[in-house]
Design a protein around this motif. Structure first.
Motif, PDB file in Angstrom:
ATOM      1  N   ASP A 168      18.754 -15.314  50.668  1.00 16.00           N
ATOM      2  CA  ASP A 168      18.364 -15.936  49.279  1.00 16.00           C
ATOM      3  C   ASP A 168      17.342 -15.996  48.995  1.00 16.00           C
ATOM      4  O   ASP A 168      15.956 -16.381  49.088  1.00 16.00           O
ATOM      5  CB  ASP A 168      18.733 -17.634  48.708  1.00 16.00           C
ATOM      6  N   LEU A 171      14.256 -15.983  45.880  1.00 16.93           N
ATOM      7  CA  LEU A 171      13.604 -16.796  45.468  1.00 16.93           C
ATOM      8  C   LEU A 171      12.238 -17.093  44.553  1.00 16.93           C
ATOM      9  O   LEU A 171      11.330 -16.928  45.609  1.00 16.93           O
ATOM     10  CB  LEU A 171      14.059 -19.033  44.441  1.00 16.93           C
ATOM     11  N   PRO A 197      20.776 -11.428  40.980  1.00 17.57           N
ATOM     12  CA  PRO A 197      21.594 -12.685  40.652  1.00 17.57           C
ATOM     13  C   PRO A 197      22.300 -12.737  40.958  1.00 17.57           C
ATOM     14  O   PRO A 197      23.126 -11.711  39.879  1.00 17.57           O
ATOM     15  CB  PRO A 197      21.209 -13.288  39.581  1.00 17.57           C
ATOM     16  N   ARG A 252      21.445 -12.101  48.674  1.00 18.50           N
ATOM     17  CA  ARG A 252      21.580 -12.667  46.973  1.00 18.50           C
ATOM     18  C   ARG A 252      20.256 -13.223  46.682  1.00 18.50           C
ATOM     19  O   ARG A 252      19.114 -13.868  46.796  1.00 18.50           O
ATOM     20  CB  ARG A 252      22.120 -14.643  47.082  1.00 18.50           C
ATOM     21  N   SER A 253      19.611 -13.762  45.217  1.00 19.80           N
ATOM     22  CA  SER A 253      19.442 -14.405  44.716  1.00 19.80           C
ATOM     23  C   SER A 253      19.654 -15.390  43.617  1.00 19.80           C
ATOM     24  O   SER A 253      20.691 -15.488  43.352  1.00 19.80           O
ATOM     25  CB  SER A 253      18.660 -13.006  43.786  1.00 19.80           C
ATOM     26  N   ASN A 254      18.441 -16.522  43.290  1.00 18.10           N
ATOM     27  CA  ASN A 254      18.563 -17.290  43.043  1.00 18.10           C
ATOM     28  C   ASN A 254      18.099 -17.012  41.276  1.00 18.10           C
ATOM     29  O   ASN A 254      18.703 -18.329  40.297  1.00 18.10           O
ATOM     30  CB  ASN A 254      18.120 -18.985  43.102  1.00 18.10           C
ATOM     31  N   ASP A 255      17.521 -16.212  41.067  1.00 15.91           N
ATOM     32  CA  ASP A 255      17.029 -16.391  39.970  1.00 15.91           C
ATOM     33  C   ASP A 255      16.841 -15.080  39.325  1.00 15.91           C
ATOM     34  O   ASP A 255      17.368 -14.450  38.647  1.00 15.91           O
ATOM     35  CB  ASP A 255      14.992 -16.819  39.656  1.00 15.91           C
TER      36      ASP A 255
END
Ligand SMILES: [Cu+2]
Length: 287
Positions: free
Chosen positions: A159, A161, A217, A196-199
Motif C-alpha cells: 500500500d 500512502l 487509488p 494499491r494506494s490509499n491516497d
C-alpha cells in the motif's frame, strides 16, 4: 583518381572499423542505460535482455543510416563543373527498405512475445509456504495475473500512502504481520505483489527486481519477483506524490526461509505487544 579512391577506402577500412566499434562499443556503452538487473531475479534479467536486443538493432540501423548519409555527403559533394543527377525514385531500393523494416519489426515482435510471459507471469517458487523445497512439476491456472505454477507463492499487499510504503504479509498460524518501508521476503520464494494506494498516485519500483508498477487509488496492480540470493535491494516511490515524495523509500530484504520466519515471528510479537500496550493505555484513559 582521388575521387574513386574514397568509396573503396570507405568499404575496405571504414566500414569494418565501424562494425567492430559497434559490436564492442554497444555492450560497453549500453550498461548504464540498460534496465538494472543484478538482483538474482530472472524477470529483471529478461527485461534487460529484451531491452538489449532492441538497443542493438536500433544502434545498427542508426549507424547504417547516418553512416550512409555522411558518406553520400562526402562522396557526392558539390564540385566545380559537376551537374547533379536528377533521380525520380528507385523501385528496388524502396522495396528493399520496406522489406528490411518489416523484417526487423517481425523479428522484434517475435522476440517480445517469446520473452514476455517470462517477465509477466510469476515463475514457479522453489520453496513452499513452509520453506520446504518443492518438486518441479508445473500446473497452470489463468486469471488476471497467472497464478504461479502449483500456486506456491507469497502474496504481499503493498500500500502506497503519503509518504510511506506499507506491506501486509500473509497470515501464518493465526498471526498477521505488516511492516513499513522494508519488505522482508524469503529467498527462492515467488513473491506476488498486490499494489494499491490509499491516497494519491504512487509507483512501486525496486529497479534491480524488475519493472515499475503504479499504485493507483481504486485499483490493484500486480507484479512479482523471485529473489534467488540473500541481499538487500533498494528503490523508492517513482511517481511524484507530494511534498515528501523524495523520502518515500522502499527496500526488499531477502533472507533464507528460517531467518525470514524468525523475523516474521519477532515482528508478530512486537505488533502484539504494541497493540496490548495501546489497549492498556486506552483502558487507563477511560477508567
Ligand atoms: Cu509516493
Amino acid at each position: 583518381m582521388a575521387r574513386s579512391r574514397l568509396p573503396s577506402l570507405l568499404r575496405r577500412a571504414v566500414a569494418p572499423a565501424l562494425l567492430a566499434l559497434l559490436v564492442t562499443a554497444v555492450p560497453a556503452l549500453a550498461g548504464p542505460i540498460l534496465p538494472e538487473a543484478d538482483g538474482g531475479s530472472q524477470q529483471a534479467e529478461d527485461t534487460r535482455t529484451l531491452y538489449f536486443i532492441v538497443l542493438v538493432i536500433a544502434a545498427i540501423v542508426f549507424v547504417g543510416v547516418e553512416g550512409l548519409l555522411i558518406w553520400c555527403l562526402v562522396r557526392y559533394r558539390a564540385r566545380k563543373g559537376r551537374v547533379a543527377a536528377q533521380i525520380h525514385g528507385n523501385t528496388r531500393l524502396e522495396i528493399g527498405w520496406t522489406v528490411g523494416a518489416a523484417v526487423i519489426l517481425v523479428f522484434l515482435t517475435i522476440a517480445t512475445f517469446v520473452m514476455l510471459p517470462g517477465i509477466k507471469d510469476p515463475a514457479p517458487s522453489s520453496i513452499d509456504v513452509n520453506g520446504n523445497r518443492v518438486v518441479e512439476n508445473a500446473a497452470f491456472a489463468s486469471t488476471d495475473q497467472k497464478t504461479p505454477p502449483r500456486g506456491e507463492a507469497m502474496n504481499i499487499a503493498v500500500d502506497g500512502l503519503q509518504y510511506v510504503w506499507r506491506y501486509s504479509y500473509p497470515a501464518i498460524d493465526g498471526k498477521k504481520v505488516y511492516s513499513y518501508t522494508r519488505m522482508y521476503v524469503p529467498v527462492d520464494m515467488t513473491v506476488t505483489l498486490d499494489i494499491r494506494s490509499n491516497d494519491v498516485q504512487h509507483s512501486w519500483w525496486i529497479p534491480q527486481l524488475g519493472g515499475k508498477m503504479d499504485a493507483l487509488p481504486g485499483y490493484t496492480n500486480k507484479t512479482w519477483f523471485k529473489v534467488t540470493e540473500r541481499g538487500v535491494w533498494e528503490g523508492q516511490c517513482a511517481e511524484l506524490c507530494g511534498r515528501n515524495h523524495a523520502n518515500m523509500y522502499a527496500s526488499v530484504h531477502a533472507l533464507p526461509y528460517d531467518e525470514w520466519k524468525a523475523w516474521y515471528d519477532r515482528r508478530a510479537g512486537d505488533i502484539k505487544a504494541a497493540e496490548d500496550a495501546a489497549a492498556k493505555g486506552r483502558e487507563e484513559q477511560e477508567g
